[in-house]
Design a protein around this motif. Structure first.
Motif, PDB file in Angstrom:
ATOM      1  N   MET A  17       0.820  -1.216   0.000  1.00  0.00           N
ATOM      2  CA  MET A  17       0.000   0.000   0.000  1.00  0.00           C
ATOM      3  C   MET A  17       0.856   1.268   0.000  1.00  0.00           C
ATOM      4  SD  MET A  17      -3.218   0.371  -0.109  1.00  0.00           S
ATOM      5  CE  MET A  17      -4.319   1.774  -0.085  1.00  0.00           C
ATOM      6  N   ALA A  18       2.093   1.147   0.496  1.00  0.00           N
ATOM      7  CA  ALA A  18       2.953   2.327   0.558  1.00  0.00           C
ATOM      8  C   ALA A  18       3.615   2.635  -0.784  1.00  0.00           C
ATOM      9  CB  ALA A  18       4.026   2.135   1.628  1.00  0.00           C
ATOM     10  N   LEU A  19       3.508   1.699  -1.733  1.00  0.00           N
ATOM     11  CA  LEU A  19       4.213   1.875  -3.005  1.00  0.00           C
ATOM     12  C   LEU A  19       3.365   2.636  -4.013  1.00  0.00           C
ATOM     13  CD1 LEU A  19       5.669  -1.702  -3.553  1.00  0.00           C
ATOM     14  CD2 LEU A  19       6.668   0.217  -2.320  1.00  0.00           C
ATOM     15  N   SER A  20       4.062   3.251  -4.952  1.00  0.00           N
ATOM     16  CA  SER A  20       3.371   3.882  -6.071  1.00  0.00           C
ATOM     17  C   SER A  20       2.888   2.799  -7.037  1.00  0.00           C
ATOM     18  CB  SER A  20       4.341   4.826  -6.787  1.00  0.00           C
ATOM     19  OG  SER A  20       4.062   4.869  -8.150  1.00  0.00           O
ATOM     20  N   ILE A  77       3.058   2.951 -10.047  1.00  0.00           N
ATOM     21  CA  ILE A  77       4.057   2.848 -11.112  1.00  0.00           C
ATOM     22  C   ILE A  77       5.115   1.807 -10.732  1.00  0.00           C
ATOM     23  CG2 ILE A  77       5.793   4.121 -12.440  1.00  0.00           C
ATOM     24  CD1 ILE A  77       3.010   5.043 -13.087  1.00  0.00           C
ATOM     25  N   VAL A  78       5.488   1.799  -9.459  1.00  0.00           N
ATOM     26  CA  VAL A  78       6.445   0.790  -8.986  1.00  0.00           C
ATOM     27  C   VAL A  78       5.821  -0.603  -9.079  1.00  0.00           C
ATOM     28  CG1 VAL A  78       7.736  -0.034  -6.988  1.00  0.00           C
ATOM     29  CG2 VAL A  78       7.646   2.413  -7.474  1.00  0.00           C
ATOM     30  N   ASP A 108      -2.781   4.902 -13.126  1.00  0.00           N
ATOM     31  CA  ASP A 108      -1.329   4.706 -13.182  1.00  0.00           C
ATOM     32  C   ASP A 108      -0.945   3.241 -13.325  1.00  0.00           C
ATOM     33  OD1 ASP A 108      -2.672   5.990 -11.142  1.00  0.00           O
ATOM     34  OD2 ASP A 108      -0.881   6.484  -9.996  1.00  0.00           O
TER      35      ASP A 108
END
Lengths: 293, 297
Positions: B118-121, B123-124, B236
Motif C-alpha cells: 500500500m505504501a508503493l506507487s 508505477i512501482v 497509473d
C-alpha cells in the motif's frame, strides 16, 4: 480467563492451526515476491536476467544498475538518471505536505471548536473533494495553472496537491479534535485566550499523533502521484513516478531490466522507509482519531 | 473611548476569525473542485477539441461517446476489473484477517508484510509485475529454465487475459489494506457474546457465519466504498503495467479520458467521459458520506 486479549477466541485444533499458519505464510510469500524480484534483479548483470534467472540470487553481484538508474540512465532525451527527478519530488512533496497539514489542522479546529450554522455542510463539501475522480478537474486545472503563470512548475504541482489534499487532512484533524474536551476550550476562553492562543497552547501540543497520520498520508499520496505529475509537470519539474515510467517505457535501445528494477526501488524507498519507521504510529494515530465523541 | 472601540474590534475579530481562517480552504475547494466540475461538465457540451472552446453542441459528445467501441471496451473492462478486484480483495482481506486473528505468533511482522504494498506507487507495482509476468524474461522463462519446457504464461500479452493481470497487481497492492480494515473490525467485537455462543456449542463455522461476520457490516461497507472508488480511479497501474494494451485490452475509463483529452484532441468527448466517471463515483460516495456525517452529529 484471558482478560487482556482482544483476539476472537475460537477454539482451533492442531491441524487447523497448522493450515492457518501455512496459508498465512503462503500469502506472506505472495506479498514479498515482487519485492524479492526487484531487489535480486537490481544487483545482477542484465545477462543473468535475460538468461532465465529472474528468480535466482545473483551469481555476480553488482551495484552498477543502481548507479546507472540514479545518475546516468536515459530518461526522456537526457542521460541524467533519476537523481534530478528525485529532488523534484522532494521539492514538491515537502511544501505540499506542510501546507496541507497546517490548513487541515486549522480547518479541523474551526469545524469542531468554533461551530457555526451549516458547518457540517461546509465539511461535507470539503470532504467530497477527496473522492472525485481527478479526470474531472484536469482540463480546467491545466488552464488555471496557465493563467496563474505557474504551469509546468513545481509550485504549480504544490498548489494542486494542497488543493486536493486538504479534504483528507481536514477529515483527520476534525475527527481527532472532535473528541478533544470542549470544556478546556471554554475555560481558556473565559480566561481571555484568543482563537490562535487556544489553538497554539491547548490543541497543538496534543496533536502529535494525528499530525503524524496526516503527514504520512499526504507524503505517501503526493510522492506516489502520477496523474498530476504526468499532466502538469514541465521538463524540469517532473516527479520521480513520471521519470520512472519514462525510463521503463522507453522504446529505444536494449531494455535494461536491472536498471528498471533499481529505479523502481529508488522510487519506492522514501515511502517504504516512512511506512517501516512510522507505520505503527499511523495506525495508532488513526485509532485515536476514530473514537467517536 | 478608544479603549472600548479597540475592545469592540477585538471581540468582533474573535467572532470572525474562525470563519476567516476556514475561508481560504473553502474558497480553494469551491473554485478548484466545484467550479472546475462545472467547467468540465460545461465543456462536455461544447465543441472543444485541442483547446477548450465554447460552441454549444448539446448532447453530441455523449452520443458520440456511447457509439465509440473504444469507450465500450473501457466500460466492459471496468466491469470485469471492478467486480473481480472488489470481490477478491474483500474475500481475501476478510479471510486473512480472520486467520490473523487467531493469536498468531509474529502477527506484527505478518501484518507489516501484508500491508507494505500500500505504501508503493502504482508505477512501482506496475513495473515489478510487468517484468515478472513478461513471458520473455519473467515467470514463463523461469519455469522453462527450471525444466517445465511446455510451461506457458502469457496473460499480459494476451488480449483475452491481460485485464486479469491488472486485477492481480491491483489485488496485490490493496488486499493487505482491506485485511487491516477487517482486522480492526474483528478486534472491536465483544468477546463475551462469542464466549456465550461457544458455551452453547456453536461450531466455529457457525460462530463466524451467524455472529461475527454480520457484526462486520461497517467494515464491509467502508471496504466496498474505498475499493469501488479506487477501481474507478485506476489509471497509473494500467499505464505502468500494460499501457492499455495489448490493443485496447486493458483500457479503462480513466485511460480513455486521458488519451481522448490529451493525445487525440477530442476534449469534448474526454470531458463527457470524465463527467460520467464523476457521476458514478458520486452515486456511491454521496449516500455514504451523507449517512456518515449524519451519524456523527
Amino acid at each position: 480467563m484471558s482478560v487482556a486479549s482482544q483476539d476472537t477466541a475460537i477454539r482451533t485444533g492442531r491441524v487447523t492451526r497448522t493450515l492457518i499458519y501455512l496459508v498465512l505464510l503462503l500469502f506472506a510469500l505472495f506479498y514479498l515476491l515482487p519485492l524479492y524480484v526487484m531487489v535480486v534483479n537490481s544487483v545482477k548483470p542484465l545477462s543473468e536476467i535475460t538468461g532465465g534467472g529472474m528468480m535466482n540470487l545473483p551469481e555476480v553481484f553488482t551495484l552498477e544498475p543502481w548507479a546507472k538508474a540514479w545518475s546516468s540512465a536515459q530518461i526522456g532525451v537526457e542521460p541524467t538518471g533519476l537523481a534530478p527527478y528525485f529532488w523534484n519530488s522532494i521539492k514538491m512533496v515537502v511544501p505540499a505536505v506542510a501546507i496541507s497539514t497546517v490548513l487541515g489542522a486549522l480547518n479541523g479546529y474551526v469545524l469542531t471548536k468554533w461551530r457555526f450554522k451549516y458547518d457540517t455542510i461546509v465539511f461535507g463539501l470539503i470532504l467530497f473533494a477527496c473522492f472525485i475522480p481527478f479526470q474531472i478537474v484536469l482540463i480546467p486545472m491545466a488552464k488555471m495553472l496557465g493563467i496563474m503563470g505557474i504551469a509546468g512548475t513545481t509550485w504549480g504541482l504544490v498548489l494542486v496537491h494542497v488543493v486536493y489534499g486538504i479534504g483528507f487532512t481536514t477529515l483527520y484533524f476534525r475527527n481527532y479534535y472532535a473528541v478533544f474536551p470542549t470544556e478546556l476550550i471554554r475555560a481558556a476562553q473565559i480566561d481571555g485566550a484568543g482563537f490562535f492562543q487556544i489553538f497554539w497552547r491547548i490543541l497543538l501540543p496534543s496533536s502529535g499523533p494525528i499530525a503524524v497520520v496526516s503527514i504520512i498520508w499526504q507524503f505517501t499520496n503526493i510522492w506516489n502521484d502520477f496523474l498530476f505529475g504526468a499532466s502538469f509537470a514541465g521538463a524540469d519539474s517532473q516527479p520521480m513516478t513520471v521519470a520512472l515510467n519514462n525510463l521503463v517505457q522507453a522504446s529505444h535501445g536494449v531494455k535494461e531490466y536491472n536498471v528498471h528494477f533499481a529505479g523502481a526501488i529508488l522510487a519506492a524507498l522514501p515511502t517504504l522507509l516512512v511506512y517501516i519507521v512510522a507505520g505503527r504510529y499511523f495506525v495508532r494515530g488513526l485509532m485515536a482519531g476514530s473514537v467517536k465523541g | 473611548m478608544a479603549m472600548s472601540a479597540n475592545a469592540d474590534f477585538k471581540t468582533r475579530l474573535q467572532t470572525w476569525l474562525p470563519k476567516l481562517v476556514l475561508s481560504p480552504s473553502l474558497a480553494m475547494v469551491l473554485v478548484f473542485v466545484y467550479g472546475f466540475i462545472l467547467f468540465s461538465v460545461y465543456l462536455s457540451f461544447t465543441d472543444s477539441r485541442l483547446l477548450p472552446s465554447f460552441g454549444w453542441v448539446g448532447w453530441e459528445n455523449y452520443s458520440k461517446l456511447w457509439r465509440l467501441s473504444h469507450w465500450e471496451i473501457s466500460l466492459k473492462n471496468m466491469g470485469v476489473f471492478a467486480l473481480l478486484y472488489i470481490g477478491i480483495c474483500t474475500v481475501l482481506g476478510l479471510s486473512l484477517a480472520i486467520f490473523l486473528d487467531q493469536k498468531i505468533r509474529a502477527e506484527g511482522l505478518i501484518r507489516t508484510i501484508y500491508l507494505y504494498p500500500m505504501a508503493l506507487s502504482f508505477i512501482v507495482t506496475g513495473t515489478a509485475w510487468k517484468w515478472f509476468l513478461d513471458p520473455g524474461i519473467g515467470l514463463e522463462n523461469v519455469m522453462q529454465s527450471w525444466g517445465w519446457v511446455n510451461f506457458e504464461f502469457d496473460w499480459i500479452k494476451n488480449r483475452d487475459f491481460a485485464i486479469y493481470t491488472v486485477v492481480l497487481a491491483a489485488v496485490w497492492q490493496t488486499s493487505g489494506f482491506v485485511m487491516a480494515m477487517f482486522l480492526a473490525g474483528l478486534r472491536g467485537i465483544d468477546n463475551e457474546i462469542l464466549k456465550a455462543a461457544q458455551m452453547d456449542g456453536a461450531s466455529n463455522w457457525n460462530l463466524y457465519r451467524r455472529i461475527i461476520i454480520p457484526q462486520l457490516r461497517p467494515a464491509f461497507l467502508s471496504a466496498f466504498v474505498i475499493l469501488s472508488h479506487l477501481a474507478i480511479k485506476t489509471f497509473d497501474l494500467v499505464i505502468a503495467l500494460t499501457g492499455g494494451g495489448p490493443g485496447r485490452a486493458t483500457e479503462l475509463p480513466a485511460t480513455f479520458m486521458y488519451s481522448y483529452t490529451f493525445s487525440r484532441n477530442q476534449m469534448g468527448i474526454g470531458a463527457a467521459s470524465a463527467t460520467i466517471m464523476l457521476m458514478t463515483i458520486a452515486a456511491i460516495m454521496i449516500p455514504y458520506l451523507y449517512a456518515e456525517l449524519r451519524e456523527k452529529k
